[in-house]
Design a protein around this motif. Structure first.
Motif, mmCIF file in Angstrom:
data_model
loop_
_atom_site.group_PDB
_atom_site.id
_atom_site.type_symbol
_atom_site.label_atom_id
_atom_site.label_comp_id
_atom_site.label_asym_id
_atom_site.label_seq_id
_atom_site.Cartn_x
_atom_site.Cartn_y
_atom_site.Cartn_z
ATOM 1 N N ASP A 193 6.500 -5.269 -5.990
ATOM 2 C CA ASP A 193 5.161 -4.772 -5.639
ATOM 3 C C ASP A 193 4.246 -5.962 -5.376
ATOM 4 O O ASP A 193 4.347 -6.998 -6.035
ATOM 5 N N ASP A 197 -3.083 -1.714 -3.265
ATOM 6 C CA ASP A 197 -4.127 -0.749 -3.628
ATOM 7 C C ASP A 197 -4.975 -1.211 -4.808
ATOM 8 O O ASP A 197 -5.834 -0.459 -5.282
ATOM 9 N N ASP A 198 -4.724 -2.432 -5.277
ATOM 10 C CA ASP A 198 -5.420 -2.908 -6.472
ATOM 11 C C ASP A 198 -6.279 -4.139 -6.208
ATOM 12 O O ASP A 198 -6.509 -4.948 -7.104
ATOM 13 N N ASN A 199 -6.758 -4.314 -4.993
ATOM 14 C CA ASN A 199 -7.600 -5.473 -4.680
ATOM 15 C C ASN A 199 -9.048 -5.216 -5.084
ATOM 16 O O ASN A 199 -9.441 -4.092 -5.429
ATOM 17 N N LYS A 202 -11.004 -2.329 -3.268
ATOM 18 C CA LYS A 202 -10.350 -1.020 -3.172
ATOM 19 C C LYS A 202 -11.340 0.139 -3.221
ATOM 20 O O LYS A 202 -11.090 1.212 -2.653
ATOM 21 N N GLY A 205 -12.137 1.563 0.061
ATOM 22 C CA GLY A 205 -11.019 2.069 0.844
ATOM 23 C C GLY A 205 -10.151 0.996 1.474
ATOM 24 O O GLY A 205 -9.332 1.290 2.345
ATOM 25 N N VAL A 207 -7.161 -1.532 1.849
ATOM 26 C CA VAL A 207 -5.790 -1.755 1.409
ATOM 27 C C VAL A 207 -5.408 -3.168 1.822
ATOM 28 O O VAL A 207 -5.312 -3.480 3.001
#
Length: 337
Positions: A193, A197-199, A202, A205, A207
């Motif tokens: 991974d 989606d964890d910046n 986020k 919205g 990515v």
């Protein structure tokens, strides 16, 4: 870059055992230490000795590493990378960078596409074992010689140097094993991974595998990585997995993004691998080096399984951690379930 290493081994090694040069030749022949050098590469008795050396080496200063390598008589992958990275940092024009890329394309991996990304990395298909590689990507565990290239992980089970030097000639020999690596798919055996989606953006919205600071001049990437090993102990094959949490920081330069030295941190780690118990871990990394491999706890990533299933079996992983770099200046959470 920083790496947190999660594995089930917990090998402790006294530092004087690593480079005990005071033992005379006859005594060394009678009882060899767990770690020594021969033919310009490091030799390890077993995987636990590798774990110990990785953990010790990358807590050392650059000067300590250089002295250690000098005493053992090896030219390390680390030293060669640092030499080239210093040259790279001093380049002033796009033409110089392109010439550098052409000249050292076999010694380095160039990430991304120009002109946005000019970052460089090691030219070896491993993360965990980089600290113990010589400049040719070679080391030895048990009876087996191991060689990493950009795309391959090659094992000479019987340790025959002639086979390693003439891989084309011995490619079909039963003692020569090419470990398969899938480059880019959901079944990738290296990258589990990279947390798109964890910046930090986020909530808007976005990515993205990178998180940026407010001025967009520093960024951090996190990766959950499998790294595997496979070697002969004579009467049996020893094989398994390493699970790593990998951090990489970059800065925005004149010509694009480049790696740089910074402080990394991880804390409040939760990990569950396969059927092994969950662990709640706290660990904080603070070190001004681009490569930091720390062992947080020996926890269930090395599965000593049969050779026939090594490359097809990978246990499920639940993972979360808070992550940090000085360039970003904030902590945030990444998770994989």
């Amino acid at each position: 870059m920083a790496v947190v290493v999660l594995s089930i081994f917990n090998a402790c090694q006294k530092s004087d055992e690593l480079i005990d040069q005071s033992i005379d030749v006859q005594q060394q022949e009678a009882v060899k230490p767990d770690v020594y050098s021969e033919n310009g590469y490091l030799v390890f008795k077993e995987i636990e000795a590798v774990d110990s050396v990785v953990n010790i080496l990358l807590r050392m200063t650059t000067e300590e590493k250089e002295n250690w390598e000098r005493d053992l008589g090896i030219k390390s992958a680390r030293a060669e990378f640092e030499r080239l990275n210093q040259i790279y940092d001093n380049l002033d024009t796009k033409e110089e960078i392109l010439d550098f890329k052409s000249r050292y394309q076999n010694k380095l991996t160039f990430k991304g596409s120009e002109p946005e990304d000019w970052s460089i990395d090691y030219a070896f298909n491993t993360v965990y074992f980089v600290p113990v590689l010589n400049e040719d990507g070679v080391f030895k565990i048990g009876e087996s010689l191991i060689k990493y290239t950009k795309n391959d992980h090659i094992i000479i089970l019987d340790g025959d140097q002639e086979k390693l030097k003439n891989l084309n000639k011995f490619s079909n020999n039963e003692m020569v094993v090419y470990a398969p690596r899938l480059k880019s798919s959901d079944e990738n055996r290296i990258y589990l991974d990279d947390f798109p989606d964890d910046n930090l953006d986020k909530d808007y919205g976005v990515v993205d595998i990178w998180s940026y600071n407010d001025s967009r001049t520093r960024r951090l990437r996190n990766e959950l990585i499998w790294d595997n090993y496979y070697y002969s102990e004579g009467s049996n094959i020893n094989s398994g997995w390493k699970l790593l949490f990998h951090q990489k920081g970059e800065k925005k330069g004149t010509f694009g993004w480049k790696r740089y030295k910074t402080v990394y941190g991880v804390r409040n780690i939760y990990v569950k691998v396969g059927s092994f118990p969950s662990q709640n871990l706290y660990y904080n990394v603070a070190d001004y080096t681009p490569e930091v491999y720390y062992s947080t706890r020996e926890c269930a990533a090395d599965h000593l399984i049969g050779a026939t299933t090594l490359w097809s079996y990978r246990p499920p992983v639940d993972f979360s951690s808070e992550t940090y770099s000085q360039g970003l200046g904030v902590w945030y959470t990444v998770d994989h379930y």
